[in-house]
Design an enzyme around this catalytic site. Structure first.
Site, PDB file in Angstrom:
ATOM      1  N   TYR A  82       0.824  -1.221   0.000  1.00 16.18           N
ATOM      2  CA  TYR A  82       0.000   0.000   0.000  1.00 16.18           C
ATOM      3  C   TYR A  82       0.860   1.273   0.000  1.00 16.18           C
ATOM      4  O   TYR A  82       0.448   2.327  -0.474  1.00 16.18           O
ATOM      5  CB  TYR A  82      -0.952  -0.029   1.194  1.00 16.18           C
ATOM      6  CG  TYR A  82      -2.219   0.785   1.027  1.00 16.18           C
ATOM      7  CD1 TYR A  82      -3.023   0.650  -0.104  1.00 16.18           C
ATOM      8  CD2 TYR A  82      -2.616   1.685   2.001  1.00 16.18           C
ATOM      9  CE1 TYR A  82      -4.183   1.396  -0.249  1.00 16.18           C
ATOM     10  CE2 TYR A  82      -3.781   2.417   1.873  1.00 16.18           C
ATOM     11  CZ  TYR A  82      -4.554   2.273   0.736  1.00 16.18           C
ATOM     12  OH  TYR A  82      -5.709   3.013   0.611  1.00 16.18           O
ATOM     13  N   LYS A 116      -3.210   8.121   3.355  1.00 14.78           N
ATOM     14  CA  LYS A 116      -4.384   7.843   4.206  1.00 14.78           C
ATOM     15  C   LYS A 116      -4.120   8.269   5.646  1.00 14.78           C
ATOM     16  O   LYS A 116      -5.043   8.721   6.343  1.00 14.78           O
ATOM     17  CB  LYS A 116      -4.761   6.355   4.141  1.00 14.78           C
ATOM     18  CG  LYS A 116      -5.377   5.915   2.803  1.00 14.78           C
ATOM     19  CD  LYS A 116      -6.668   6.653   2.480  1.00 14.78           C
ATOM     20  CE  LYS A 116      -7.402   6.039   1.294  1.00 14.78           C
ATOM     21  NZ  LYS A 116      -8.464   6.932   0.778  1.00 14.78           N
TER      22      LYS A 116
HETATM   23  N1  LIG Z   1     -11.337  -0.388  -2.748  1.00 12.26           N
HETATM   24  C1  LIG Z   1     -10.801  -0.524  -1.543  1.00 12.26           C
HETATM   25  O1  LIG Z   1     -10.266  -1.580  -1.170  1.00 12.26           O
HETATM   26  C2  LIG Z   1     -10.873   0.630  -0.563  1.00 12.26           C
HETATM   27  C3  LIG Z   1     -10.777   0.376   0.809  1.00 12.26           C
HETATM   28  C4  LIG Z   1     -10.810   1.462   1.692  1.00 12.26           C
HETATM   29  C5  LIG Z   1     -10.964   2.743   1.214  1.00 12.26           C
HETATM   30  N2  LIG Z   1     -11.066   2.958  -0.153  1.00 12.26           N
HETATM   31  C6  LIG Z   1     -11.210   4.333  -0.626  1.00 12.26           C
HETATM   32  O2  LIG Z   1     -12.479   4.516  -1.212  1.00 12.26           O
HETATM   33  C7  LIG Z   1     -12.414   5.637  -2.079  1.00 12.26           C
HETATM   34  C8  LIG Z   1     -13.074   5.294  -3.407  1.00 12.26           C
HETATM   35  O3  LIG Z   1     -12.336   4.310  -4.069  1.00 12.26           O
HETATM   36  P1  LIG Z   1     -12.985   3.020  -4.734  1.00 12.26           P
HETATM   37  O4  LIG Z   1     -12.307   1.850  -4.106  1.00 12.26           O
HETATM   38  O5  LIG Z   1     -14.462   3.106  -4.737  1.00 12.26           O
HETATM   39  O6  LIG Z   1     -12.400   3.063  -6.221  1.00 12.26           O
HETATM   40  P2  LIG Z   1     -12.895   3.832  -7.551  1.00 12.26           P
HETATM   41  O7  LIG Z   1     -11.782   3.660  -8.518  1.00 12.26           O
HETATM   42  O8  LIG Z   1     -14.233   3.367  -7.946  1.00 12.26           O
HETATM   43  O9  LIG Z   1     -12.985   5.353  -7.067  1.00 12.26           O
HETATM   44  C9  LIG Z   1     -11.870   6.222  -7.005  1.00 12.26           C
HETATM   45  C10 LIG Z   1     -12.367   7.551  -7.547  1.00 12.26           C
HETATM   46  O10 LIG Z   1     -11.352   8.564  -7.449  1.00 12.26           O
HETATM   47  C11 LIG Z   1     -11.573   9.417  -8.560  1.00 12.26           C
HETATM   48  N3  LIG Z   1     -10.438  10.294  -8.809  1.00 12.26           N
HETATM   49  C12 LIG Z   1      -9.159   9.949  -9.091  1.00 12.26           C
HETATM   50  N4  LIG Z   1      -8.436  11.060  -9.352  1.00 12.26           N
HETATM   51  C13 LIG Z   1      -9.284  12.129  -9.216  1.00 12.26           C
HETATM   52  C14 LIG Z   1      -9.136  13.539  -9.355  1.00 12.26           C
HETATM   53  N5  LIG Z   1      -7.969  14.101  -9.713  1.00 12.26           N
HETATM   54  N6  LIG Z   1     -10.228  14.331  -9.142  1.00 12.26           N
HETATM   55  C15 LIG Z   1     -11.411  13.794  -8.796  1.00 12.26           C
HETATM   56  N7  LIG Z   1     -11.613  12.461  -8.657  1.00 12.26           N
HETATM   57  C16 LIG Z   1     -10.558  11.642  -8.866  1.00 12.26           C
HETATM   58  C17 LIG Z   1     -11.831   8.450  -9.704  1.00 12.26           C
HETATM   59  O11 LIG Z   1     -12.425   9.101 -10.826  1.00 12.26           O
HETATM   60  C18 LIG Z   1     -12.771   7.457  -9.035  1.00 12.26           C
HETATM   61  O12 LIG Z   1     -14.112   7.847  -9.188  1.00 12.26           O
HETATM   62  C19 LIG Z   1     -10.940   6.019  -2.174  1.00 12.26           C
HETATM   63  O13 LIG Z   1     -10.646   7.066  -1.268  1.00 12.26           O
HETATM   64  C20 LIG Z   1     -10.251   4.745  -1.708  1.00 12.26           C
HETATM   65  O14 LIG Z   1      -8.947   4.960  -1.209  1.00 12.26           O
HETATM   66  C21 LIG Z   1     -11.049   1.938  -1.030  1.00 12.26           C
END
Ligand SMILES: NC(=O)c1ccc[n+]([C@@H]2O[C@H](COP(=O)([O-])OP(=O)(O)OC[C@H]3O[C@@H](n4cnc5c(N)ncnc54)[C@H](O)[C@@H]3O)[C@@H](O)[C@H]2O)c1
Length: 254
Positions: free
Chosen positions: A153, A160
């Site tokens: 990570y 984070k």
């Molecule tokens: N998937 C996992 O395992 C997980 C676990 C914990 C937390 N998260 C967090 O959840 C959140 C959403 O991620 P996800 O897993 O749904 O994946 P996802 O890829 O569906 O979403 C990530 C989003 O970030 C957006 N993004 C990237 N660069 C950007 C920018 N410059 N301006 C605006 N938007 C931008 C993308 O367009 C996308 O919609 C993130 O913060 C991620 O770190 C994810």
């Protein structure tokens, strides 16, 4: 009557229907909210995915690295709703060199990109929406437990950790506007963002075993339910908090 009845909510971060933000948007509508979505880059894809929601919400463009997008955000949201009661930050990105075990060699430029999009943007989005939150409300962000160093990570873990700290400072400074600020720390979920992490499989293999409640890597609904609950009136005295939605894994020694 749903727990978000009458609330106006901005949801960022919908990319595919596997996005955590998609589940948040769907549940928020089911609970009575009026939505506006923001999309980044692939706007026609986001608009297509938005049509899969119970009601198609307006989608406006937001690149959190673009100051003009941020400066005009409140006006552009204001074309669709007369204020906001909730804001969901579901945005993260790190260049490939910042992930996957290359921690000691990542350049500052790549780290800066990860921090700008994944950490600083939490503040940028909240401040950009502030003019619309005159009656107070809630900001919710998506976190991955940053209390430990994880395999692969890397700099996203550092980003984070910064997000968790930013959450506390935002909670401090937005309380005078009656705005609560909280994070949901989700376990690993198979989204586009997760697929771009080299070695993500290490989480997939270990998490369901470590989590005392078990963990479904493709079910974004538990994390989304926590986001919806935090934006409802059922957490009136909670701010600066991190709610773990990870099957309980964070509480258990390896
Ligand atoms: N998937 C996992 O395992 C997980 C676990 C914990 C937390 N998260 C967090 O959840 C959140 C959403 O991620 P996800 O897993 O749904 O994946 P996802 O890829 O569906 O979403 C990530 C989003 O970030 C957006 N993004 C990237 N660069 C950007 C920018 N410059 N301006 C605006 N938007 C931008 C993308 O367009 C996308 O919609 C993130 O913060 C991620 O770190 C994810």
């Amino acid at each position: 009557m749903g727990i978000l009845q009458g609330k106006r909510i901005l949801v960022s971060g919908v990319l595919t229907d596997a996005s955590i933000a998609f589940s948040v948007a769907k549940l928020a509508q089911q609970e009575g909210a009026t939505l506006v979505l923001t999309g980044f880059g692939r706007m026609s894809l986001v608009e297509r995915i938005a049509k899969r929601l119970p009601e198609t919400p307006p989608v406006i463009e937001l690149d959190v690295q673009n100051n003009e997008h941020l400066d005009t955000l409140a006006d552009r949201i204001g074309e669709h709703v007369d204020g906001l009661d909730g804001v969901v930050h579901s945005i993260a990105f790190a260049p490939q060199s910042a992930l996957g075990g290359n921690f000691l060699n990542t350049t500052w430029e790549d780290v800066a990109t990860a921090m700008h999009i994944s950490t600083y943007s939490y503040k940028s989005l909240a401040v950009a929406c502030l003019p619309l939150m005159k009656e107070g409300g809630a900001v919710v962000g998506l976190d991955f437990d940053a209390s430990k160093a994880w395999p692969v990570y890397d700099w996203m873990g550092v980003a984070k950790a910064g997000l968790e700290s930013c959450n506390r400072y935002l909670a401090r400074d937005l309380a005078k506007h009656n705005i609560r600020v909280n994070l949901v720390a989700a376990g690993p979920l198979r989204t586009m963002a997760a697929k771009s992490i080299p070695g993500f499989k290490e989480f997939e293999d270990s998490w369901p075993e470590r989590a005392p409640l078990g963990w479904d890597l493709s079910d974004t609904v538990p994390a989304a339910k926590a986001c919806v609950a935090l934006m409802s009136d059922w957490f009136p005295a909670t701010t600066g908090e991190i709610v773990h939605v990870d099957g309980g894994a964070h509480a258990i020694g390896a």
